[in-house]
Design an enzyme around this catalytic site. Structure first.
Site, short mmCIF file in Angstrom:
data_model
loop_
_atom_site.label_atom_id
_atom_site.label_comp_id
_atom_site.label_asym_id
_atom_site.label_seq_id
_atom_site.Cartn_x
_atom_site.Cartn_y
_atom_site.Cartn_z
N THR A 269 -8.01 -2.38 -5.69
CA THR A 269 -7.61 -1.96 -6.13
C THR A 269 -6.21 -1.65 -5.41
O THR A 269 -5.26 -1.82 -5.93
CB THR A 269 -8.11 -0.72 -6.67
N PHE A 399 -4.98 5.85 -13.26
CA PHE A 399 -6.45 6.25 -11.88
C PHE A 399 -7.66 6.92 -13.64
O PHE A 399 -8.74 7.43 -13.10
CB PHE A 399 -6.63 7.52 -11.62
N CYS A 406 -11.12 8.99 -10.75
CA CYS A 406 -10.42 8.10 -10.06
C CYS A 406 -11.10 9.55 -8.41
O CYS A 406 -10.64 10.28 -8.59
CB CYS A 406 -9.12 7.12 -9.69
C1 HEM Z 1 -12.81 5.07 -10.72
C2 HEM Z 1 -8.44 3.35 -10.77
C3 HEM Z 1 -8.60 3.49 -5.77
C4 HEM Z 1 -12.89 4.62 -5.54
C5 HEM Z 1 -11.73 4.50 -11.05
C6 HEM Z 1 -11.61 4.68 -12.18
C7 HEM Z 1 -10.08 3.98 -12.20
C8 HEM Z 1 -9.75 3.93 -10.99
C9 HEM Z 1 -8.73 3.54 -13.72
C10 HEM Z 1 -12.19 4.77 -13.66
C11 HEM Z 1 -12.81 3.72 -14.08
C12 HEM Z 1 -13.36 3.71 -15.79
O1 HEM Z 1 -13.42 4.39 -16.21
O2 HEM Z 1 -14.07 2.79 -15.59
C13 HEM Z 1 -8.01 2.88 -9.32
C14 HEM Z 1 -6.80 2.54 -8.72
C15 HEM Z 1 -6.46 3.00 -7.42
C16 HEM Z 1 -7.68 3.45 -6.46
C17 HEM Z 1 -5.66 2.09 -9.75
C18 HEM Z 1 -5.38 2.82 -6.51
C19 HEM Z 1 -4.54 2.03 -6.84
C20 HEM Z 1 -9.04 4.15 -5.50
C21 HEM Z 1 -10.30 4.22 -3.82
C22 HEM Z 1 -11.62 4.49 -3.93
C23 HEM Z 1 -11.37 4.74 -5.25
C24 HEM Z 1 -9.62 4.22 -2.76
C25 HEM Z 1 -12.24 5.21 -2.95
C26 HEM Z 1 -12.23 5.38 -1.51
C27 HEM Z 1 -13.25 5.00 -7.02
C28 HEM Z 1 -14.94 5.36 -7.60
C29 HEM Z 1 -15.23 5.76 -9.14
C30 HEM Z 1 -13.24 5.17 -9.33
C31 HEM Z 1 -15.89 5.58 -6.70
C32 HEM Z 1 -15.92 5.77 -10.29
C33 HEM Z 1 -15.57 7.44 -9.95
C34 HEM Z 1 -17.14 7.92 -10.49
O3 HEM Z 1 -17.38 7.58 -11.92
O4 HEM Z 1 -17.37 8.85 -10.74
N1 HEM Z 1 -10.77 4.04 -10.34
N2 HEM Z 1 -8.49 3.85 -7.86
N3 HEM Z 1 -10.49 3.85 -5.69
N4 HEM Z 1 -12.61 5.94 -8.29
FE1 HEM Z 1 -10.50 4.58 -8.08
#
Ligand code: HEM
Length: 462
Positions: A269, A399, A406
């Site tokens: 991402t 996010f 996120c």
């Molecule tokens: C969940 C976007 C960076 C780890 C999510 C979700 C989005 C998202 C939209 C929710 C997905 C859903 O509902 O199905 C982004 C964007 C990022 C980014 C746009 C950067 C520009 C990161 C980074 C990490 C990360 C750097 C780790 C260090 C996670 C994890 C989840 C998550 C583990 C699942 C959380 C859960 O369901 O408990 N992210 N993310 N993401 N993201 Fe990110």
């Protein structure tokens, strides 16, 4: 409850609307249907009849966690073939999600993120050094280098593991395996499990890719076990953290799954966001000039420090506006807990999946007016951002939202701010092909395809 049935393209027996979806990426087809049917329509696919929504008002309404929850369907369900217990793809009611959520969230709190600054800075400086050595004439495959940066950063900061990606011309096998795995998971979601099992070659490669992911994560885990450190980071939280609610720890299987999850979610991402940011800046040179001017005024030619990160409102706005126009996760899903009506009109049945189609809800003219498709960072400056979030709470959701939003947002933000500041401070940029038009490569996330630029040192490297 009543409500009007959703419009949508005619569905055919057995295949539903699958054949009307572009197999190289569903984004284009989803957009085509928005143009045809408007803010909401339904599709018929092997796993259900999702409603696709693309107005900020509907996005806000379905972000209510008392009425809708995150479902694990389609691509996410398929990803469980490789990582059954990772946080991203776990069901909220599965105990391992709750344990991971409670144990790992503190590792990404404000203080630990600030403590990661020196390592983020070090890797950003390495990338700047690499580009400086290239010289001004070399065309840079931007997305590939940001992918190296982001993979190295998440691995170093959260696991103390060095991929040393800059030293290899080929991308690490983890990256290729991950990209194939995500693409194939998407295809399997459309084909269904039975059809997928018939495609022997892709099935074999799929499981070989999963093996590569798991072997890499195992190596990270083994390295830590072989060299225990006093470091407190994500990996130590995984190994030692005890959940205060259940008294449980993550077992080795869940640790491997979450290591893969963080390596994937943590770099795929962020690298997309950075790549899009440069496409946007270079296609809108006035914004590039302003961003660079801000960095010059705030940081000058001295070292970049963690304190600078909060003092760059225009660069912050550039990243926000980038994620508005190019949400790297272009859609995510919720599922209705009851039969209900949304938008005061549309019937949604219990269990029905609603896809928040950010690619279009982020361009809602009711929020952004006639310039909705233009790159205008000014509208994302703090004061305007706050006003928009009050007037149109569903306006910007790159996010996600709520408890399944996120976990890595602050991490991604700081990492992106460091590298933006460092690159703007040290280089002038031009597109290798000035006629480049944004093309999108789609897996679970999206990235610009075929975007290259040249970087010319402005002065000696700072
Ligand atoms: C969940 C976007 C960076 C780890 C999510 C979700 C989005 C998202 C939209 C929710 C997905 C859903 O509902 O199905 C982004 C964007 C990022 C980014 C746009 C950067 C520009 C990161 C980074 C990490 C990360 C750097 C780790 C260090 C996670 C994890 C989840 C998550 C583990 C699942 C959380 C859960 O369901 O408990 N992210 N993310 N993401 N993201 Fe990110």
């Amino acid at each position: 409850l009543g409500g009007v049935p959703l419009p949508g393209p005619r569905a055919y027996p057995i295949v539903g609307n699958v054949l009307q979806l572009d197999s190289s990426g569903t984004g284009n087809s989803l957009e085509r249907f928005v143009d045809q049917y408007g803010e909401i329509y339904r599709l018929v696919v092997p796993w259900g009849e999702p409603a696709i929504i693309s107005s900020a008002a509907l996005v806000h309404e379905v972000s209510d966690e008392t009425r809708f929850k995150k479902p694990i369907i389609a691509d996410l369900e398929q990803i469980r073939n490789g990582v059954p217990a990772g946080m991203f793809t776990a069901r909220t009611e599965e105990p391992l999600w709750g344990i991971a959520h409670r144990v790992l969230t503190p590792a990404f709190g404000p203080v630990p993120i600030q403590d990661m600054f020196p390592e983020m800075h070090e890797l950003a400086a390495q990338l700047a050094m690499k580009w400086a050595r290239h010289g001004p004439e070399q065309s840079i495959a931007v997305t590939e280098d940001f992918t190296r940066l982001a993979l190295d950063t998440i691995a170093l900061c959260s696991m103390d593991f060095r991929f040393n990606s800059y030293y290899h011309d080929e991308l690490h096998p983890f990256i290729t395996a991950m990209s194939n795995f995500l693409t194939e998971s998407g295809k399997r979601a459309l084909k269904g499990n039975f059809l997928s099992s018939l495609f022997f070659w892709s099935r074999n490669r799929y499981f070989a890719d999963i093996k590569t992911l798991r072997t890499t994560a195992q190596a990270v885990l083994d390295a830590r076990r072989a060299n225990p450190t006093g470091r407190s980071d994500l990996l130590s939280a995984m190994l030692e953290g005890v959940d205060r609610k259940t008294g449980k720890k993550l077992d080795d299987g869940a640790i491997i799954d979450n290591l893969i999850t963080f390596l994937v979610a943590g770099h795929e991402t962020t690298s997309g966001m950075l790549s899009y940011a440069f496409v946007m800046l270079l296609k809108n040179p006035e914004t590039l000039r302003k961003a660079q001017q801000e960095v010059d005024e705030v940081i000058g030619r001295g070292p970049i420090t963690v304190e600078h990160m909060k003092k760059l409102p225009y660069v912050t706005a550039v990243l926000r506006e980038t994620l508005r126009l190019c949400p790297v996760i272009p859609s995510y899903a919720v599922q209705s807990l009851e039969d209900t009506v949304i938008g005061g009109k549309w019937a949604i049945s219990k269990g029905q999946v609603v896809l928040l189609f950010l690619t279009r809800s982020h361009r809602d003219k009711a929020v952004y007016g006639e310039t909705a498709n233009d790159f205008i960072p000014e509208r994302m400056l703090e004061e305007n951002f706050e006003r928009l979030s009050k007037e149109h709470p569903g306006f910007w959701k790159p996010f996600g939202h709520g408890q399944r939003g996120c976990i890595g947002r602050a991490f991604a933000w700081q990492e992106a701010m460091v590298i933006m500041a460092m690159l703007l401070q040290n280089f002038d940029f031009e597109m290798t092909d000035p006629t480049y038009e944004l093309k999108i490569k789609e897996t679970l996330t999206t990235k610009p395809d075929g975007f290259e630029m040249k970087a010319k040192l402005r002065h000696g490297l700072t």
